[in-house]
Design a protein around this motif. Structure first.
Motif, short mmCIF file in Angstrom:
data_model
loop_
_atom_site.label_atom_id
_atom_site.label_comp_id
_atom_site.label_asym_id
_atom_site.label_seq_id
_atom_site.Cartn_x
_atom_site.Cartn_y
_atom_site.Cartn_z
N CYS A 15 5.60 20.45 1.18
CA CYS A 15 5.47 19.55 2.31
C CYS A 15 6.81 18.88 2.63
O CYS A 15 7.53 18.47 1.73
N SER A 16 7.10 18.76 3.91
CA SER A 16 8.37 18.15 4.34
C SER A 16 8.26 16.66 4.60
O SER A 16 9.27 15.99 4.76
N ALA A 17 7.03 16.12 4.64
CA ALA A 17 6.84 14.67 4.82
C ALA A 17 5.84 14.15 3.80
O ALA A 17 4.83 13.53 4.14
N PRO A 18 6.09 14.40 2.49
CA PRO A 18 5.16 13.92 1.46
C PRO A 18 5.21 12.40 1.38
O PRO A 18 6.09 11.75 1.96
N PHE A 19 4.30 11.82 0.63
CA PHE A 19 4.25 10.37 0.55
C PHE A 19 5.51 9.77 -0.05
O PHE A 19 5.84 8.62 0.23
N GLY A 20 6.24 10.54 -0.87
CA GLY A 20 7.51 10.04 -1.39
C GLY A 20 8.49 9.72 -0.29
O GLY A 20 9.24 8.73 -0.36
N TYR A 21 8.50 10.55 0.76
CA TYR A 21 9.33 10.29 1.94
C TYR A 21 8.63 9.33 2.88
O TYR A 21 9.23 8.37 3.39
N ALA A 22 7.36 9.57 3.13
CA ALA A 22 6.61 8.77 4.10
C ALA A 22 6.54 7.30 3.72
O ALA A 22 6.55 6.42 4.59
N GLU A 33 0.83 -1.21 0.00
CA GLU A 33 0.00 0.00 0.00
C GLU A 33 0.86 1.26 0.00
O GLU A 33 0.54 2.24 -0.68
N SER A 34 1.96 1.26 0.76
CA SER A 34 2.83 2.44 0.81
C SER A 34 3.39 2.76 -0.56
O SER A 34 3.41 3.91 -1.00
N ARG A 35 3.82 1.73 -1.24
CA ARG A 35 4.39 1.95 -2.57
C ARG A 35 3.32 2.42 -3.56
O ARG A 35 3.60 3.26 -4.42
N GLN A 36 2.13 1.90 -3.42
CA GLN A 36 1.06 2.33 -4.32
C GLN A 36 0.66 3.78 -4.07
O GLN A 36 0.41 4.54 -5.02
N LEU A 37 0.60 4.21 -2.81
CA LEU A 37 0.22 5.60 -2.53
C LEU A 37 1.28 6.57 -3.05
O LEU A 37 0.96 7.64 -3.55
N LYS A 38 2.54 6.20 -2.92
CA LYS A 38 3.60 7.05 -3.46
C LYS A 38 3.46 7.18 -4.98
O LYS A 38 3.57 8.27 -5.55
N LYS A 39 3.19 6.04 -5.62
CA LYS A 39 3.01 6.04 -7.07
C LYS A 39 1.82 6.91 -7.48
O LYS A 39 1.90 7.70 -8.44
N LEU A 40 0.72 6.79 -6.76
CA LEU A 40 -0.46 7.59 -7.06
C LEU A 40 -0.19 9.08 -6.90
O LEU A 40 -0.60 9.90 -7.73
N THR A 100 0.73 15.86 -0.74
CA THR A 100 0.52 14.83 0.28
C THR A 100 1.41 15.12 1.48
O THR A 100 2.48 15.73 1.36
N GLN A 101 0.96 14.67 2.64
CA GLN A 101 1.72 14.83 3.88
C GLN A 101 1.33 13.72 4.84
O GLN A 101 0.14 13.43 5.01
#
Length: 474
Positions: free
Chosen positions: A421-428, A141-148, A156-157
């Motif tokens: 954003c400092s904690a976007p999904f790419g980082y999160a 799920e984490s990888r999919q949300l980053k991709k989306l 995103t944050q």
């Protein structure tokens, strides 16, 4: 909405452990609103932490709260009293369908198992998303949300509000300045206990009148309601819904070292813990990660996470100077820094929660939270006031009410095209993946798991089935 339509819309149902896209990749341009406009927000989960998220998002002067959603009618009623103009819903899917043209951003503050289904649903509808930590319940799920987020060019944050606090920003800058040289080891700990060594309950209780149990379960497996086990407070302990202490305090405490050292995901993971029965998480975890090196670390980095009662155990890296090793000036600074933990540190006692960076030129202690980092060299505290001053961060802030909203307002401003954003999904996604790999390792006590980040799979095939979950139709 039936199961097939829901999984197709979110894009998560088709993910397999071998087909998860890489979390690496360049950020794309973000689609933001006009800076002079207003942000219309919808909130999924408005009780407990959700109430705090709602308050702090709404405190931004350019926010209009237009929708509230919760499966618990008591939570929903309390939030509605504060935001009477907002429409109310029990089912986030109905809310997003009915208000698709009048919502700009969605805030998700639900139990962990609902994070990804709700976030993916909103993102497929091109809504910016603020989602509580940990980002997801499963690695896939984490990888999919980053991709989306990248494909949709959305703001995103992840909700790790201390990420934006003074002391954590400072520690990041100091580490990246090389204040203790190259870091080779990190210790991080919390004595909090989101473990459960009991058995799965039998039988069932009447569902409280205010609770929609089917919607609370969401995509997780069907299970009868039992009072005291799930809603509202104990779900973090249970494998179907939470991520244990690692997924709660671990995200906060591991965030700054992870960010400061610019880490990717680990190569190996080992969790020294008791065997579980597959229902609840182990109560004490010692998770050892090995990471590939970065510009701020040695060739590889060893990271040890400790949680549960009595943690952390004694370790030479965690020995602190006693009061005799502190100058009068430094002793005064520590004593006035904040609360009991600062005074404990001055006595040579570890703060209750925190992290220790161990480098080639000393150690840096970062208590959790709202306390200055402290450098230790040759068994003594070292004055770092000059190192701090050069970063022009001003005086330390010790007011949670003023610090707390910053992370939320950063998200709002990013949606309005005024910030990043400092904690976007790419980082999160990477931080969450790291956390979840440690959680999975808890299912294989005392066994070293080897993680192939490029192919998103373990070398140990028995562990791969925990990278994703089957979604229930609800």
């Amino acid at each position: 909405m039936n199961k097939r339509d829901f999984l197709k819309k979110t894009g998560i149902g088709a993910l397999g452990a071998l087909a998860i896209p890489s979390i690496l990749g360049a950020n794309k341009k973000i689609k933001a609103l006009k800076p002079g406009g207003r942000l219309r927000t919808a909130h999924i989960g408005v009780g407990n932490m959700g109430a705090e998220d709602l308050r702090d998002i709404a405190s931004h002067p350019q926010v209009d709260v237009v929708a509230l959603c919760d499966v618990d009618a008591i939570n929903l009623s309390a939030a509605r009293k504060k935001y009477p103009k907002a429409r109310i819903f029990a089912d986030y899917r109905v809310m997003l369908a009915d208000m698709k043209d009048t919502i700009d951003a969605v805030v998700i503050s639900t139990p962990d198992h609902t994070h990804a289904p709700a976030a993916a649903h909103a993102m497929q509808m091109n809504k910016h998303v603020y989602c509580q930590k940990p980002l997801t319940h499963f690695v896939a799920e984490s990888r999919q949300l980053k991709k989306l987020a990248e494909e949709k060019q959305l703001v995103t944050q992840m909700g790790i509000q201390v990420h934006s606090f003074y002391d954590y920003k400072l520690a990041t800058l100091l580490i990246q300045d090389g204040i203790i040289g190259k870091v080779h080891t990190v210790h991080a700990w919390s004595p909090k206990n989101w473990g459960y060594k009991g058995t799965e309950p039998t039988g069932k209780d009447d569902v409280p009148a205010q609770l929609d149990w089917n919607l609370w379960l969401g995509t997780s497996p069907e299970r009868p309601y039992k009072e005291g086990y799930y809603h509202p407070g104990n779900w973090r302990k249970l494998m179907d819904y939470g991520c244990g202490t690692l997924g709660d305090m671990g995200v906060h405490i591991m965030d700054t070292p992870y960010n400061a050292l610019q880490l990717n995901v680990p190569m190996t993971i080992k969790n020294e813990c008791q065997k579980t029965n597959g229902f609840g998480y182990p109560e004490n975890n010692i998770v050892t990660y090995e990471f590939p090196g970065t510009d701020y670390t040695s060739d590889t980095l060893k990271w040890i996470w400790y949680d549960g009662p009595g943690m952390p155990p004694a370790h030479e890296d965690l020995v602190l100077p006693d009061g005799n090793g502190i100058s009068h000036k430094r002793r005064t600074a520590i004593a006035t820094d904040i609360s009991l933990d600062a005074k404990k540190a001055a006595k040579g006692e570890l703060p209750e929660q925190g992290a220790m960076f161990v480098g080639t030129k000393g150690r840096l202690l970062l208590p959790h939270f709202m306390q200055l980092p402290r450098k230790i060299q040759r068994g003594k505290y070292v004055d770092i006031s000059k190192d701090i001053a050069k970063h022009n961060l001003g005086q330390p802030i010790r007011n949670y009410d003023s610090e707390g909203p910053k992370h939320y307002h950063e998200f709002v401003d990013a949606c309005l095209g005024k910030a990043t954003c400092s904690a976007p999904f790419g980082y999160a996604a990477k931080l969450t993946e790291t956390i979840l790999l440690g959680v999975i390792a808890g299912r294989f006590p005392n066994q070293t798991l080897h993680w192939d980040a490029n192919n998103a799979k373990f070398a140990e095939p028995e562990a791969n089935r925990f990278l994703k979950g089957a979604y229930r139709e609800f």
